[in-house]
Enzyme design. Structure first.
Site, PDB file in Angstrom:
ATOM      1  CD  GLU A   1      64.453  93.800  52.690  1.00 24.28           C
ATOM      2  OE1 GLU A   1      65.474  94.061  52.040  1.00 24.28           O
ATOM      3  OE2 GLU A   1      63.855  92.706  52.576  1.00 24.28           O
TER       4      GLU A   1
ATOM      5  CG  ASP B   1      67.870  88.706  60.370  1.00 20.17           C
ATOM      6  OD1 ASP B   1      68.410  87.650  60.760  1.00 20.17           O
ATOM      7  OD2 ASP B   1      68.161  89.242  59.298  1.00 20.17           O
TER       8      ASP B   1
ATOM      9  CG  HIS C   1      68.631  92.510  52.953  1.00 20.71           C
ATOM     10  ND1 HIS C   1      67.534  91.884  52.414  1.00 20.71           N
ATOM     11  CD2 HIS C   1      69.485  91.494  53.256  1.00 20.71           C
ATOM     12  CE1 HIS C   1      67.708  90.580  52.399  1.00 20.71           C
ATOM     13  NE2 HIS C   1      68.890  90.325  52.903  1.00 20.71           N
TER      14      HIS C   1
ATOM     15  CG  ASP D   1      67.226  93.969  49.168  1.00 17.27           C
ATOM     16  OD1 ASP D   1      68.174  93.507  49.844  1.00 17.27           O
ATOM     17  OD2 ASP D   1      66.067  94.060  49.620  1.00 17.27           O
TER      18      ASP D   1
HETATM   19  C1  F6R Z   1      70.136  86.835  57.716  1.00 21.49           C
HETATM   20  C2  F6R Z   1      70.628  88.110  57.242  1.00 21.49           C
HETATM   21  C3  F6R Z   1      70.534  88.472  55.798  1.00 21.49           C
HETATM   22  C4  F6R Z   1      71.413  87.565  54.931  1.00 21.49           C
HETATM   23  C5  F6R Z   1      71.286  87.937  53.457  1.00 21.49           C
HETATM   24  C6  F6R Z   1      72.106  87.026  52.581  1.00 21.49           C
HETATM   25  O1  F6R Z   1      70.312  86.741  59.106  1.00 21.49           O
HETATM   26  O2  F6R Z   1      71.090  88.874  58.027  1.00 21.49           O
HETATM   27  O3  F6R Z   1      70.918  89.807  55.639  1.00 21.49           O
HETATM   28  O4  F6R Z   1      72.743  87.709  55.338  1.00 21.49           O
HETATM   29  O5  F6R Z   1      69.945  87.864  53.079  1.00 21.49           O
HETATM   30  O6  F6R Z   1      71.577  85.739  52.646  1.00 21.49           O
HETATM   31  P1  F6R Z   1      72.328  84.503  51.981  1.00 21.49           P
HETATM   32  O7  F6R Z   1      73.559  84.267  52.796  1.00 21.49           O
HETATM   33  O8  F6R Z   1      71.361  83.371  52.104  1.00 21.49           O
HETATM   34  O9  F6R Z   1      72.631  84.893  50.577  1.00 21.49           O
END
Ligand code: F6R
Length: 236
Positions: A143, A67, A138, A136
């Protein structure tokens, strides 16, 4: 699904790096599906150390990231392209031309999503997809929704995601409100999935995703339907 519990972040990172390194050793031109955020930073450091020590060679490896924020380009410290360059690509011998992140500054975002899906397909899909999990539920920036979205798409970020990611920005107001994310098709088509999560704050959502009902309201729950998933979790 294999669920591995480890004692701390270091151990999670080391084990994740070994699994990714094994893939690179088996197939030198493999396609790595990569994630950003704080969880994979240690994994990337371990992989960079292995590369430095001559244990793995990324010269033929290709990558696609999950992303990118809409409106942030490579010059922006908070863009995911910059994150990947700084935390991983610049530390290993990968050819930067073989690394791919969606372009969140494309003039036509829908066209960019189509381009990204076509690119992943032309590469033969992802061999191993590294995932974190959002508070959440994701994965990538898929989302919670009323349906699983299959293709790469432009998504409005949830309030909880904006709050969680505000720690990387000067203020919550600076967090972009939308992003481009790989959809469920490319993630689920990956030959292997490696999810890493750490901290007590991730435990409830992880359990809900892996052992609760499969529902787009908990996007990561779709992984229950994938035949080759490894989850590494550290409570610390
Ligand atoms: C980012 C991504 C997100 C993160 C998730 C957890 O490329 O794919 O799904 O893996 O938001 O983020 P952290 O590791 O910062 O807790």
């Amino acid at each position: 699904m294999r669920f591995i519990t480890v004692k701390n972040y270091e151990e999670m990172s080391k084990k994740a790096a070994i699994i990714i390194a094994a893939e690179v050793l088996k197939k030198e031109d493999c396609v790595l599906g990569l994630a950003t955020g704080s969880t994979p930073v240690g994994t990337y450091s371990r992989l960079a150390e292995m590369c430095d020590a001559g244990e793995i060679d990324f010269s033929k490896t290709r990558s696609v990231n999950l992303d990118e924020y809409v409106g942030l380009d490579v010059e922006n410290d908070q863009s995911y392209r910059k994150f990947m360059n700084v935390n991983f690509f610049n530390k290993i011998n990968i050819d930067i031309n073989n690394t791919n992140v969606p372009n969140g500054c494309a003039e036509d975002l829908n066209k960019e999503c189509e381009r990204y899906d076509a690119l992943i397909e032309s590469m033969g899909g992802v061999d191993i997809q590294l995932l974190g999990i959002g508070v959440d539920g994701h994965i990538g920036f898929n989302e919670p929704d009323s349906e699983f979205v299959m293709g790469t798409h432009h998504v409005t970020l949830d309030e909880s995601t904006i709050q969680a990611n505000a720690r990387f920005f000067d203020s919550e107001n600076d967090v972009p409100r939308s992003a481009l994310t790989m959809g469920m098709k490319a993630i689920m088509n990956a030959k292997q999935i490696l999810m890493i999560a750490n901290g007590k704050g991730k435990k409830d959502i992880l359990m809900k995703a892996l052992y609760g009902p499969v529902t787009p309201e908990v996007p990561a729950s779709i992984l229950q339907l994938h035949p080759n998933v490894t989850v590494i979790y550290s409570e610390e």
